[in-house]
Design a protein around this motif. Structure first.
Motif, mmCIF file in Angstrom:
data_model
loop_
_atom_site.group_PDB
_atom_site.id
_atom_site.type_symbol
_atom_site.label_atom_id
_atom_site.label_comp_id
_atom_site.label_asym_id
_atom_site.label_seq_id
_atom_site.Cartn_x
_atom_site.Cartn_y
_atom_site.Cartn_z
ATOM 1 N N TYR A 6 -6.112 -7.700 -11.575
ATOM 2 C CA TYR A 6 -6.093 -7.652 -10.115
ATOM 3 C C TYR A 6 -5.498 -6.339 -9.620
ATOM 4 C CZ TYR A 6 -4.164 -8.318 -5.445
ATOM 5 O OH TYR A 6 -3.806 -8.138 -4.127
ATOM 6 N N TRP A 7 -4.353 -5.947 -10.208
ATOM 7 C CA TRP A 7 -3.717 -4.709 -9.787
ATOM 8 C C TRP A 7 -4.543 -3.481 -10.191
ATOM 9 C CZ3 TRP A 7 0.034 -3.827 -6.432
ATOM 10 C CH2 TRP A 7 0.846 -4.899 -6.062
ATOM 11 N N GLN A 8 -5.154 -3.549 -11.358
ATOM 12 C CA GLN A 8 -5.904 -2.399 -11.853
ATOM 13 C C GLN A 8 -7.217 -2.208 -11.107
ATOM 14 O OE1 GLN A 8 -6.700 -2.596 -16.050
ATOM 15 N NE2 GLN A 8 -7.888 -0.704 -16.076
ATOM 16 N N LEU A 44 13.281 6.264 0.400
ATOM 17 C CA LEU A 44 12.205 6.933 1.143
ATOM 18 C C LEU A 44 10.843 6.392 0.739
ATOM 19 C CD1 LEU A 44 11.233 9.136 3.076
ATOM 20 C CD2 LEU A 44 11.342 10.764 1.178
ATOM 21 N N ALA A 45 10.633 6.174 -0.556
ATOM 22 C CA ALA A 45 9.351 5.640 -1.012
ATOM 23 C C ALA A 45 9.122 4.224 -0.478
ATOM 24 C CB ALA A 45 9.297 5.644 -2.538
ATOM 25 N N VAL A 46 10.169 3.416 -0.430
ATOM 26 C CA VAL A 46 10.035 2.050 0.093
ATOM 27 C C VAL A 46 9.623 2.078 1.558
ATOM 28 C CG1 VAL A 46 11.330 -0.038 0.683
ATOM 29 C CG2 VAL A 46 11.610 0.993 -1.565
ATOM 30 N N LEU A 47 10.272 2.913 2.347
ATOM 31 C CA LEU A 47 9.946 2.990 3.775
ATOM 32 C C LEU A 47 8.526 3.495 4.012
ATOM 33 C CD1 LEU A 47 13.305 4.418 5.191
ATOM 34 C CD2 LEU A 47 12.495 2.055 5.258
ATOM 35 N N LEU A 48 8.042 4.368 3.137
ATOM 36 C CA LEU A 48 6.688 4.897 3.293
ATOM 37 C C LEU A 48 5.621 3.922 2.805
ATOM 38 C CD1 LEU A 48 7.265 8.601 2.156
ATOM 39 C CD2 LEU A 48 6.880 7.798 4.483
ATOM 40 N N LEU A 49 5.940 3.152 1.762
ATOM 41 C CA LEU A 49 4.943 2.256 1.171
ATOM 42 C C LEU A 49 4.887 0.891 1.844
ATOM 43 C CD1 LEU A 49 5.300 2.847 -2.686
ATOM 44 C CD2 LEU A 49 3.427 3.549 -1.207
ATOM 45 N N TYR A 50 5.959 0.489 2.486
ATOM 46 C CA TYR A 50 5.998 -0.868 3.044
ATOM 47 C C TYR A 50 4.854 -1.147 4.020
ATOM 48 C CZ TYR A 50 7.871 -5.094 5.192
ATOM 49 O OH TYR A 50 8.027 -6.369 5.659
ATOM 50 N N PRO A 51 4.543 -0.251 4.977
ATOM 51 C CA PRO A 51 3.386 -0.541 5.854
ATOM 52 C C PRO A 51 2.053 -0.511 5.106
ATOM 53 C CG PRO A 51 4.833 1.131 6.819
ATOM 54 C CD PRO A 51 5.234 0.982 5.396
ATOM 55 N N ALA A 52 1.963 0.274 4.024
ATOM 56 C CA ALA A 52 0.688 0.394 3.309
ATOM 57 C C ALA A 52 0.297 -0.912 2.635
ATOM 58 C CB ALA A 52 0.771 1.511 2.273
ATOM 59 N N PHE A 53 1.269 -1.723 2.250
ATOM 60 C CA PHE A 53 0.963 -2.971 1.568
ATOM 61 C C PHE A 53 0.363 -4.020 2.502
ATOM 62 C CE2 PHE A 53 2.964 -1.266 -2.039
ATOM 63 C CZ PHE A 53 2.737 -2.101 -3.118
ATOM 64 N N ASP A 54 0.390 -3.762 3.813
ATOM 65 C CA ASP A 54 -0.281 -4.669 4.748
ATOM 66 C C ASP A 54 -1.791 -4.638 4.572
ATOM 67 O OD1 ASP A 54 2.119 -5.469 5.826
ATOM 68 O OD2 ASP A 54 2.091 -3.974 7.432
ATOM 69 N N ALA A 55 -2.308 -3.586 3.887
ATOM 70 C CA ALA A 55 -3.753 -3.506 3.639
ATOM 71 C C ALA A 55 -4.212 -4.517 2.599
ATOM 72 C CB ALA A 55 -4.129 -2.093 3.190
ATOM 73 N N LEU A 56 -3.269 -5.065 1.819
ATOM 74 C CA LEU A 56 -3.622 -6.059 0.801
ATOM 75 C C LEU A 56 -3.603 -7.452 1.412
ATOM 76 C CD1 LEU A 56 -1.567 -4.813 -2.293
ATOM 77 C CD2 LEU A 56 -3.973 -4.410 -1.786
ATOM 78 N N SER A 57 -4.642 -8.190 1.188
ATOM 79 C CA SER A 57 -4.724 -9.569 1.661
ATOM 80 C C SER A 57 -4.308 -10.520 0.546
ATOM 81 C CB SER A 57 -6.149 -9.886 2.123
ATOM 82 O OG SER A 57 -6.262 -11.255 2.476
ATOM 83 N N ASP A 58 -3.540 -11.537 0.906
ATOM 84 C CA ASP A 58 -3.111 -12.521 -0.094
ATOM 85 C C ASP A 58 -4.287 -13.291 -0.678
ATOM 86 O OD1 ASP A 58 -0.490 -11.783 0.335
ATOM 87 O OD2 ASP A 58 -0.155 -13.314 1.878
ATOM 88 N N ASP A 59 -5.373 -13.377 0.069
ATOM 89 C CA ASP A 59 -6.534 -14.118 -0.419
ATOM 90 C C ASP A 59 -7.251 -13.377 -1.541
ATOM 91 O OD1 ASP A 59 -5.992 -16.033 1.475
ATOM 92 O OD2 ASP A 59 -7.345 -15.161 2.970
ATOM 93 N N TRP A 60 -7.070 -12.060 -1.624
ATOM 94 C CA TRP A 60 -7.778 -11.288 -2.640
ATOM 95 C C TRP A 60 -7.331 -11.683 -4.050
ATOM 96 C CZ3 TRP A 60 -7.439 -5.659 -0.297
ATOM 97 C CH2 TRP A 60 -8.194 -5.635 0.882
ATOM 98 N N GLN A 61 -6.021 -11.850 -4.225
ATOM 99 C CA GLN A 61 -5.538 -12.213 -5.552
ATOM 100 C C GLN A 61 -5.996 -13.614 -5.930
ATOM 101 O OE1 GLN A 61 -1.369 -11.604 -6.079
ATOM 102 N NE2 GLN A 61 -1.449 -11.874 -8.298
ATOM 103 N N ALA A 62 -6.007 -14.523 -4.947
ATOM 104 C CA ALA A 62 -6.480 -15.872 -5.228
ATOM 105 C C ALA A 62 -7.968 -15.868 -5.578
ATOM 106 C CB ALA A 62 -6.223 -16.770 -4.017
ATOM 107 N N ALA A 63 -8.753 -15.058 -4.855
ATOM 108 C CA ALA A 63 -10.177 -14.962 -5.151
ATOM 109 C C ALA A 63 -10.408 -14.339 -6.522
ATOM 110 C CB ALA A 63 -10.876 -14.139 -4.074
ATOM 111 N N ALA A 64 -9.598 -13.319 -6.860
ATOM 112 C CA ALA A 64 -9.729 -12.694 -8.172
ATOM 113 C C ALA A 64 -9.368 -13.680 -9.282
ATOM 114 C CB ALA A 64 -8.841 -11.451 -8.253
ATOM 115 N N ALA A 65 -8.358 -14.503 -9.041
ATOM 116 C CA ALA A 65 -7.969 -15.501 -10.048
ATOM 117 C C ALA A 65 -9.069 -16.532 -10.246
ATOM 118 C CB ALA A 65 -6.668 -16.183 -9.625
#
Length: 302
Positions: free
Chosen positions: A206-208, A176-197
């Motif tokens: 990055y996560w914190q 149930l948690a996976v099904l609820l969280l899966y769409p929410a992770f679309d708010a994260l952009s892959d470029d953000w982690q690269a920019a943070a690095a």
């Protein structure tokens, strides 16, 4: 001599056009009537009945049912056990699901679709079949239990106690948690982690500092849904323990279907307290989410 032909106005008079517009606006409301009737019969009417009958004691209006619950250590233990199982299973289930969903974003789309399909199927695997499966796997003579004992990894494991119930609760919380969280992770952009690095941030930072603040409303909302899901669980725990473990849903069921102690009014009072508890948890969740959005808005303005 010329003659003119009168062409009728297909649109009609302004009054007719206004009437047709009103009917078009009313049509969606008409389609909502079956849903409203269904909602009343299966949501509002039972809640009104439960609330009304919770104050009936021996045919008279009284608070005796609530006083009996508050004076009963057995009833309070049922609430305590349910809260303990709900909170810990929700925390562990949410943590595992967050790691799983984060990993799914990095794998091939076919594998990701297969995992989501399996998760959707396993989220509906509950009740008596789930309890039977856990008895075969983790019971006293279960396959995994005997294997772990053979290698000396465990000495004793009681599937029918609180730790065994915690395992089964965590199991049905994860899908149930996976099904609820899966769409929410679309708010994260892959470029953000690269920019943070590039700015010198490691994965933990990055996560914190970035990912978790963005995901916090979804995480909090999912946590509340998981707690409510666990608080209302009945079939699995009853099938596993035959009603011998004291959780509040088993107590309600025993009061409305028991052969010796049939007290529906007391069960109604317990249900009202359970609803009140879940409403309080939901209110706290909404307050935290509102603060999260306000904090993010203030940070964005700065």
């Amino acid at each position: 001599m010329s003659s003119s032909v009168m062409i009728p106005d297909k649109a009609g008079s302004p009054a007719q056009r206004g009437r047709f517009t009103g009917l078009r606006k009313l049509k969606p409301a008409v389609w909502l009537v079956p849903f409203a009737l269904f909602f009343y019969l299966f949501q509002l009417a039972p809640m009104v009945w439960v609330l009304t009958n919770s104050f009936i004691y021996e045919g008279e209006f009284s608070f005796e049912n609530y006083l009996e619950i508050l004076d009963s250590s057995f009833m309070l233990q049922g609430f305590s056990n349910s809260l303990w199982l709900a909170c810990w299973s929700s925390v562990f289930g949410l943590a595992i699901a967050t790691l799983l969903v984060s990993s799914l974003r990095r794998v091939d789309s076919k594998l990701r679709d297969g995992v989501i399909a399996f998760t959707n199927m396993s989220s509906n695997f509950s009740g008596v079949p789930l309890a039977f499966a856990f008895i075969i796997i983790l019971g006293v003579n279960g396959a995994i239990t005997l294997l772990l004992k053979q290698y000396g990894l465990i000495e004793d494991f009681n599937l029918y106690g609180k730790w065994g119930l915690l395992v089964i609760y965590i199991y049905f919380q994860i899908p149930l948690a996976v099904l609820l969280l899966y769409p929410a992770f679309d708010a994260l952009s892959d470029d953000w982690q690269a920019a943070a690095a590039l700015l010198g941030a490691n994965t933990r930072q990055y996560w914190q500092k970035i990912a978790l603040p963005v995901l916090s409303p979804a995480l909090l909302g999912t946590l509340i849904i998981l707690i409510a899901n666990a608080m209302g669980a009945y079939a699995s725990v009853y099938a596993l323990t035959s009603g011998n473990y004291n959780v509040i849903t088993v107590r309600i069921a025993s009061l409305v279907s028991g052969d010796l102690f049939l007290e529906p009014n007391l069960a109604a009072a317990i249900s009202v307290l359970l609803i009140t508890l879940l409403a309080l948890i939901t209110f706290i969740n909404q307050w935290l989410i509102a603060r999260s959005y306000a904090a993010r808005g203030t940070h964005a303005k700065r």
